[in-house]
Design a protein around this motif. Structure first.
Motif, mmCIF file in Angstrom:
data_model
loop_
_atom_site.group_PDB
_atom_site.id
_atom_site.type_symbol
_atom_site.label_atom_id
_atom_site.label_comp_id
_atom_site.label_asym_id
_atom_site.label_seq_id
_atom_site.Cartn_x
_atom_site.Cartn_y
_atom_site.Cartn_z
ATOM 1 N N GLU A 1 7.654 1.334 4.933
ATOM 2 C CA GLU A 1 7.283 0.229 6.404
ATOM 3 C C GLU A 1 7.202 -1.296 5.780
ATOM 4 N N HIS B 1 0.827 -1.118 0.193
ATOM 5 C CA HIS B 1 -0.067 0.110 -0.245
ATOM 6 C C HIS B 1 1.130 1.083 -0.046
ATOM 7 N N HIS C 1 3.942 7.153 3.694
ATOM 8 C CA HIS C 1 5.120 6.283 2.715
ATOM 9 C C HIS C 1 4.672 4.908 2.392
ATOM 10 N N GLU D 1 -3.452 3.651 1.308
ATOM 11 C CA GLU D 1 -4.694 3.154 2.626
ATOM 12 C C GLU D 1 -4.312 5.173 3.682
HETATM 13 CO CO LIG Z 1 0.602 1.379 6.606
#
Ligand SMILES: [Co+2]
Ligand SMILES: CC[C@H](C(=O)O)C(=O)SCCNC(=O)CCNC(=O)[C@H](O)C(C)(C)COP(=O)(O)OP(=O)(O)OC[C@H]1O[C@@H](n2cnc3c(N)ncnc32)[C@H](O)[C@@H]1OP(=O)(O)O
Length: 147
Positions: A136, A8, A87, A62
């Motif tokens: 991430e 994501h 991110h 997200e």
């Molecule tokens: Co995330």
């Protein structure tokens, strides 16, 4: 390192309901999950599922809103009042092996490995060590698990 699926892109937003209406009404998103709180991460989160292409699986946007001023997203919103790209998240087959490899490569890992919004272990890498991109790393959901 074994780079897996792009899971994501995290987008920080000041108001998650306004952001949902935007993705639905301006961008025509058809699948948006109900927002839920992740108090341990300091965020309210939901997912915009995007269609795949050429037979590949789609990915997700997200949407992240700060739960309070201590949220890691709050400082980002203070600096970027409209919100914005926050991110990226890549999957790996083994989160502990990935953590050890990034540590060995001298990349700063931000905090402990913990359970993320998809219910699998995640950690974050400092943007300054990742070409300016907060990154991430997430362990791929086990076969058959919801994600
Ligand atoms: Co995330
Ligand atoms: C886990 C649930 C969910 C999931 O997918 O499962 C999530 O994704 S939750 C997402 C929210 N959680 C996090 O972001 C945790 C990791 N983030 C952090 O530890 C901090 O936000 C950190 C360290 C990235 C930034 O901390 P802070 O804002 O306090 O520091 P500064 O503002 O001083 O920034 C330092 C330096 O980094 C640059 N910066 C900050 N945020 C980002 C960003 N998102 N992308 C790129 N660069 C970023 C900032 O501009 C500063 O650079 P400088 O050149 O010194 O100005």
């Amino acid at each position: 390192m074994q780079l897996g699926r792009f899971n994501h892109i995290g987008v920080a937003v000041p108001d998650i309901e306004e952001a949902i209406a935007f993705y639905r009404d301006v961008l025509g998103a058809k699948q948006i999950t109900e927002p839920f709180d992740l108090p341990e991460q300091g965020v309210k989160v939901c997912f915009v599922n995007t269609p795949g292409h050429d037979g590949t699986e789609g990915t997700q946007v997200e949407l992240l809103a700060p739960l309070d001023e201590t949220s890691p997203v709050a400082n980002f919103i203070a600096k970027n009042p409209l919100g914005g790209q926050h991110h990226v998240c890549f999957e790996v087959p083994d989160i502990e092996a990935a953590r050890a490899e990034f540590e060995a490569a001298g990349k700063r890992i931000l905090g402990p490995t913990r359970i993320g919004a998809h219910g699998t272990p995640i950690f974050f890498l400092h943007p300054k060590d990742m070409l300016g991109q907060l990154t991430e790393i997430m362990e791929s959901p086990k076969e058959g698990a919801l994600h």
